[in-house]
Design an enzyme around this catalytic site. Sequence first.
Site, PDB file in Angstrom:
ATOM      1  N   CYS A 162     -30.998  -2.787 -81.017  1.00 42.20           N
ATOM      2  CA  CYS A 162     -31.708  -2.886 -82.295  1.00 42.20           C
ATOM      3  C   CYS A 162     -32.936  -3.788 -82.225  1.00 42.20           C
ATOM      4  CB  CYS A 162     -30.767  -3.335 -83.403  1.00 42.20           C
ATOM      5  SG  CYS A 162     -30.184  -5.025 -83.283  1.00 42.20           S
ATOM      6  N   HIS A 193     -28.682  -8.675 -85.795  1.00 43.25           N
ATOM      7  CA  HIS A 193     -29.194  -7.339 -86.078  1.00 43.25           C
ATOM      8  C   HIS A 193     -30.537  -7.448 -86.805  1.00 43.25           C
ATOM      9  CE1 HIS A 193     -29.307  -3.089 -86.881  1.00 43.25           C
ATOM     10  NE2 HIS A 193     -29.599  -3.372 -88.138  1.00 43.25           N
ATOM     11  N   ASP A 203     -27.053  -0.221 -82.041  1.00 40.47           N
ATOM     12  CA  ASP A 203     -26.224   0.052 -80.868  1.00 40.47           C
ATOM     13  C   ASP A 203     -26.525  -0.929 -79.737  1.00 40.47           C
ATOM     14  OD1 ASP A 203     -28.764   0.855 -80.336  1.00 40.47           O
ATOM     15  OD2 ASP A 203     -28.250   2.869 -79.628  1.00 40.47           O
TER      16      ASP A 203
END
Length: 412
Positions: A189, A399, A186
């Site tokens: 990370c 990510h 979100d």
Amino acid sequence: MDNFQGWMTEPTSLSAGEEQTQKKESVAVQLMKHEKEVGVLSNELGAANAATDQKEQSTLEIKKGYAYRSTGTPKKTDMIKSLVTEQDASRNCELYLAVSSNCSAVESSEESEEDMYRDAEEIEREKILLCETSSSEYKLSVAPEMDIMEYCRKEWRGSTPAAKRMRKGYEAVAQKFASIRRVRGDNYCALRATLFQALSQATQLPSWLQSEDFAMLPENLLRKYDWIKQWQLKQKLGRKMGEISDEIKEYVILLRKKWKNISEIKDPIEKQEACDKLFKNEEEEYSLYEALKFLMLNTAIKLYNDDKNGRRVPVFSWLLFARDTSSDPCQLMHNHLNHIGHSGGLEQVEMFLLAYALQYTIQVYRLYKYSTDEFITLYPNDPEEDWPVVTLITEDDRHYNIPVRMCQETML
């Protein structure tokens, strides 16, 4: 070596003025090369994934999205600033654990700020997947561990060059770690993965958390820098300016308390259970991220002032403040730190800042860089010897997931 690591290389035989000039020119050249590579590789990964890579949908799933945020046209004020641009993007993912087969998908009643990292269709899919508070589907911050090669086979089943490279990368990581834990994406990370790893292996309270005036840090900074009153705290509205200092103080005190409590747990299983429990408490979890962001701001202010006063600073500090969007700590707060967790994640240069703020070395397996010198990157690349090391995995520098269960031969 990693392009960022290349920027860290420092000559020792030049005068201070010549040294600084040579470094900044080297930074500019290397940065131009780095951004060209990243752009090509990002396009390759995106195209490959869209064309052939199939992602298996299961009850425990990760949703991936890519996007970029432009930072505007650089001003031609000097060589570095004319070349420094950013790719501030994040791969967004939500983890869900199905504890019952009777969960009915309903649209969430919460209206959140539009995330520029996801298009409208992506956001709508997420709303459909969300269940009401009383539902049987449970949203996780850090998923349970699974075999790392099993995860790889599910995620990268295509025959494209990108998929093959990812599989090779995971095979290399599997020589060191047996399992992986997927991290909710979100836009927190990077902070989530780093803090989770740090707490999971903490055996003592870091020296900077033991400082007597640590709890007074927010008040002291706000007294010196009035612009910090514009700090964006989580997603609360209608907050009075005078409340910011007290609220940030609560966050940093909570960080010290949780770090101390977990570091005092001797049994590794109990320590892991304590970490898992903390990262299921959404209110406390997000408060800790605000504390980390504020510590990053504090570190940035120190570096900026040291550079202005002629003191030696790490090279990444030049890159941090060479951007048109963060030429000083005030701009860094407004245009970057305030957006972390809301509309953006950490950029690569900000991973250096996080490492310096925590006084931890962040080791990252960058899977799309497999078979190059940049496959394993350290933030910073020249850390202090006594800094602990945490390890993360990324497929795209956007990510981050967590490798766990270090193999026995690696431990030896």
